[in-house]
Design a protein around this motif. Structure first.
Motif, mmCIF file in Angstrom:
data_model
loop_
_atom_site.group_PDB
_atom_site.id
_atom_site.type_symbol
_atom_site.label_atom_id
_atom_site.label_comp_id
_atom_site.label_asym_id
_atom_site.label_seq_id
_atom_site.Cartn_x
_atom_site.Cartn_y
_atom_site.Cartn_z
ATOM 1 N N ILE A 194 -13.594 29.105 42.544
ATOM 2 C CA ILE A 194 -13.649 28.915 44.454
ATOM 3 C C ILE A 194 -13.043 27.496 44.469
ATOM 4 O O ILE A 194 -13.527 26.762 44.146
ATOM 5 C CB ILE A 194 -14.308 29.385 44.640
ATOM 6 C CG1 ILE A 194 -15.227 30.766 44.682
ATOM 7 C CG2 ILE A 194 -14.237 29.730 46.374
ATOM 8 C CD1 ILE A 194 -16.638 31.025 45.308
ATOM 9 N N THR A 195 -11.993 27.806 44.922
ATOM 10 C CA THR A 195 -11.778 25.929 45.584
ATOM 11 C C THR A 195 -11.679 26.324 47.220
ATOM 12 O O THR A 195 -11.185 27.490 47.716
ATOM 13 C CB THR A 195 -9.877 26.446 45.292
ATOM 14 O OG1 THR A 195 -8.493 27.301 46.362
ATOM 15 C CG2 THR A 195 -9.917 25.885 43.758
ATOM 16 N N PHE A 196 -11.515 24.854 47.896
ATOM 17 C CA PHE A 196 -11.955 25.021 49.394
ATOM 18 C C PHE A 196 -11.248 24.182 49.851
ATOM 19 O O PHE A 196 -10.356 22.955 49.691
ATOM 20 C CB PHE A 196 -13.446 25.233 50.011
ATOM 21 C CG PHE A 196 -14.138 25.415 49.282
ATOM 22 C CD1 PHE A 196 -14.644 26.262 50.313
ATOM 23 C CD2 PHE A 196 -15.009 25.900 47.712
ATOM 24 C CE1 PHE A 196 -16.022 27.669 49.824
ATOM 25 C CE2 PHE A 196 -15.948 26.535 47.339
ATOM 26 C CZ PHE A 196 -16.229 27.387 47.956
ATOM 27 N N ASN A 197 -9.679 24.125 50.254
ATOM 28 C CA ASN A 197 -9.447 23.659 50.971
ATOM 29 C C ASN A 197 -9.154 23.211 52.946
ATOM 30 O O ASN A 197 -9.014 24.668 53.127
ATOM 31 C CB ASN A 197 -7.664 23.249 50.228
ATOM 32 C CG ASN A 197 -7.643 23.280 49.172
ATOM 33 O OD1 ASN A 197 -7.396 22.074 48.622
ATOM 34 N ND2 ASN A 197 -7.244 23.565 47.874
ATOM 35 N N THR A 198 -8.162 22.779 53.249
ATOM 36 C CA THR A 198 -7.634 22.404 54.655
ATOM 37 C C THR A 198 -5.884 22.532 54.881
ATOM 38 O O THR A 198 -5.762 21.766 53.640
ATOM 39 C CB THR A 198 -8.177 21.230 55.415
ATOM 40 O OG1 THR A 198 -9.674 21.645 54.818
ATOM 41 C CG2 THR A 198 -8.072 21.364 56.836
ATOM 42 N N GLN A 232 -1.688 28.887 41.519
ATOM 43 C CA GLN A 232 -0.685 28.132 40.497
ATOM 44 C C GLN A 232 -1.861 26.750 41.479
ATOM 45 O O GLN A 232 -1.325 25.559 40.630
ATOM 46 C CB GLN A 232 1.249 27.520 41.237
ATOM 47 C CG GLN A 232 1.933 28.168 40.037
ATOM 48 C CD GLN A 232 1.648 29.806 40.584
ATOM 49 O OE1 GLN A 232 1.011 30.337 41.120
ATOM 50 N NE2 GLN A 232 3.054 30.599 39.962
ATOM 51 N N ALA A 233 -2.305 26.888 42.049
ATOM 52 C CA ALA A 233 -2.756 25.948 43.184
ATOM 53 C C ALA A 233 -4.272 25.500 42.611
ATOM 54 O O ALA A 233 -5.183 25.046 43.390
ATOM 55 C CB ALA A 233 -2.957 25.967 44.648
ATOM 56 N N ARG A 234 -4.601 26.609 41.444
ATOM 57 C CA ARG A 234 -6.560 26.267 40.995
ATOM 58 C C ARG A 234 -7.368 25.047 41.112
ATOM 59 O O ARG A 234 -8.007 24.432 41.079
ATOM 60 C CB ARG A 234 -6.576 26.951 39.258
ATOM 61 C CG ARG A 234 -5.408 26.289 37.994
ATOM 62 C CD ARG A 234 -5.271 27.401 37.300
ATOM 63 N NE ARG A 234 -4.587 26.815 36.113
ATOM 64 C CZ ARG A 234 -3.490 26.496 35.429
ATOM 65 N NH1 ARG A 234 -2.428 27.747 36.937
ATOM 66 N NH2 ARG A 234 -2.940 26.285 34.773
ATOM 67 N N HIS A 235 -6.175 23.377 40.499
ATOM 68 C CA HIS A 235 -6.660 22.705 40.211
ATOM 69 C C HIS A 235 -6.756 21.915 41.718
ATOM 70 O O HIS A 235 -7.114 20.874 41.782
ATOM 71 C CB HIS A 235 -6.341 21.665 39.096
ATOM 72 C CG HIS A 235 -7.103 20.631 38.948
ATOM 73 N ND1 HIS A 235 -8.315 21.031 38.122
ATOM 74 C CD2 HIS A 235 -6.485 19.215 38.846
ATOM 75 C CE1 HIS A 235 -8.483 19.814 38.164
ATOM 76 N NE2 HIS A 235 -7.725 18.456 37.786
ATOM 77 N N VAL A 236 -6.279 22.320 42.944
ATOM 78 C CA VAL A 236 -6.130 21.187 44.283
ATOM 79 C C VAL A 236 -7.450 22.031 44.769
ATOM 80 O O VAL A 236 -7.659 23.431 45.441
ATOM 81 C CB VAL A 236 -4.982 22.237 45.126
ATOM 82 C CG1 VAL A 236 -4.969 21.497 45.927
ATOM 83 C CG2 VAL A 236 -3.671 21.427 43.786
ATOM 84 N N ASN A 237 -8.307 21.423 44.630
ATOM 85 C CA ASN A 237 -9.585 21.836 45.378
ATOM 86 C C ASN A 237 -10.224 20.502 46.352
ATOM 87 O O ASN A 237 -10.108 19.790 45.685
ATOM 88 C CB ASN A 237 -10.741 22.250 44.980
ATOM 89 C CG ASN A 237 -11.838 22.415 44.842
ATOM 90 O OD1 ASN A 237 -11.654 22.624 45.970
ATOM 91 N ND2 ASN A 237 -12.753 22.825 44.056
ATOM 92 N N GLY A 238 -10.744 20.356 47.813
ATOM 93 C CA GLY A 238 -11.147 19.547 48.312
ATOM 94 C C GLY A 238 -9.847 18.922 48.890
ATOM 95 O O GLY A 238 -10.464 17.057 49.585
ATOM 96 N N ALA A 239 -7.962 19.566 48.959
ATOM 97 C CA ALA A 239 -7.773 18.466 49.149
ATOM 98 C C ALA A 239 -7.379 19.305 50.648
ATOM 99 O O ALA A 239 -7.624 19.758 51.486
ATOM 100 C CB ALA A 239 -6.001 18.807 48.876
ATOM 101 N N CYS A 240 -6.637 18.028 51.744
ATOM 102 C CA CYS A 240 -6.133 18.365 53.423
ATOM 103 C C CYS A 240 -5.032 18.037 53.273
ATOM 104 O O CYS A 240 -3.874 16.586 53.215
ATOM 105 C CB CYS A 240 -7.420 17.429 54.473
ATOM 106 S SG CYS A 240 -6.039 17.769 56.027
ATOM 107 N N LEU A 241 -3.784 19.093 53.262
ATOM 108 C CA LEU A 241 -2.305 19.186 53.213
ATOM 109 C C LEU A 241 -2.382 18.470 54.386
ATOM 110 O O LEU A 241 -2.027 19.629 55.542
ATOM 111 C CB LEU A 241 -2.171 20.106 52.636
ATOM 112 C CG LEU A 241 -0.776 20.458 52.381
ATOM 113 C CD1 LEU A 241 0.181 19.725 51.907
ATOM 114 C CD2 LEU A 241 -0.444 21.714 51.403
ATOM 115 N N VAL A 242 -1.411 17.958 55.012
ATOM 116 C CA VAL A 242 -0.973 17.587 56.200
ATOM 117 C C VAL A 242 0.380 18.182 56.432
ATOM 118 O O VAL A 242 1.529 17.928 55.208
ATOM 119 C CB VAL A 242 -0.848 16.205 56.546
ATOM 120 C CG1 VAL A 242 0.125 15.633 57.780
ATOM 121 C CG2 VAL A 242 -1.891 15.448 56.678
ATOM 122 N N VAL A 243 0.310 18.996 56.980
ATOM 123 C CA VAL A 243 1.789 19.601 57.610
ATOM 124 C C VAL A 243 2.758 19.249 59.244
ATOM 125 O O VAL A 243 1.855 20.013 60.028
ATOM 126 C CB VAL A 243 1.875 21.164 57.375
ATOM 127 C CG1 VAL A 243 3.505 22.098 57.856
ATOM 128 C CG2 VAL A 243 2.014 21.805 55.788
#
Length: 249
Positions: A194-198, A232-243
């Protein structure tokens, strides 16, 4: 799953498979704005949907957008009422649970006035509508993700959870959302899958709500959310992606 993907390719031509066909997602605040745009974008990738909102009339209109695209179940709930949030979680679990949770419902940036004049109740309400609700749903719904060894939790925060620009009760709640996702990414067992992102939007024009012009649309945020949900984002975890189109200081 293979047939649904083949149908999408036949309809739209060759496309990238984001690995979401056949997944089920819950989007809170999913009847309008960023939430609805995200739900529609996930539906385009082959997801079945649960959308939850406070207003039944809005939910009814939103559900109509999914006819012929995917299965969409509507849930009425009040993010300010912990009992109502728990009831939403029970309804979703009884329907089979989800693979994807989008904690989108929030707000409160216009509540209150000054530090001395704003009551403690406002601080508590803004926190509950944002991070409190996200905590409740994540705790309740991550169980089915753990069983399946695959899951995505994406929480919609704000650039004002990262820098000054709004009132302190809103900024505190939004900063807490970022910390909550980062904390889970760091300390949850890695074999859960499971990944958790913001995602932290800047100013986004919501149709029918905002009069201030903006280059940012709900779809811009939705596209970022769908990527974070993808295989494709399986290794993106704990990130905060600014838009935010460069709005951040």
């Amino acid at each position: 799953k293979a047939q649904r993907l083949a149908d999408r390719i036949a309809e739209k031509g060759e496309l990238m498979d984001l690995g979401l066909t056949g997944k089920t997602a819950l989007v809170t605040g999913g009847s309008h704005g960023i939430g609805l745009a995200t739900a529609l974008a996930l539906a385009e990738e082959g997801c079945d949907l649960h959308i939850a909102s406070r207003t039944m009339a809005r939910l009814a209109l939103a559900v109509g957008r999914f006819y012929g695209k995917t299965t969409c179940l509507a849930h009425q709930f009040d993010a300010l009422d912990p009992a109502s949030v728990d009831q939403l979680a029970r309804e979703v679990l009884e329907a089979g649970g989800v693979d994807i949770l989008i904690n989108n419902v929030g707000g409160g940036g216009t509540w209150g006035t000054t530090l001395l004049e704003t009551p403690q109740k406002t601080w508590a309400e803004v926190y509950q509508k944002n991070n409190g609700c996200a905590i409740q749903l994540t705790k309740a719904l991550v169980s089915t993700m753990r069983e399946r060894r695959w899951g995505r939790v994406v929480t919609i925060s704000s650039i004002h959870g990262r820098e000054a620009g709004s009132n302190p009760w809103f900024m505190s709640a939004k900063a807490a959302e970022i910390a909550f996702m980062k904390g889970l990414a760091r300390f949850m067992l890695p074999d859960w899958g499971i990944t958790f992102n913001t995602v932290a939007p800047g100013f986004i024009s919501i149709p029918g709500k905002d009069t201030q012009p903006s280059q940012g649309t709900p779809e811009d945020v939705a596209n970022a959310v769908v990527f974070l949900c993808s295989q494709q984002a399986r290794h993106v975890n704990g990130a905060c992606l600014v838009v935010d189109g460069g709005e951040s200081k």
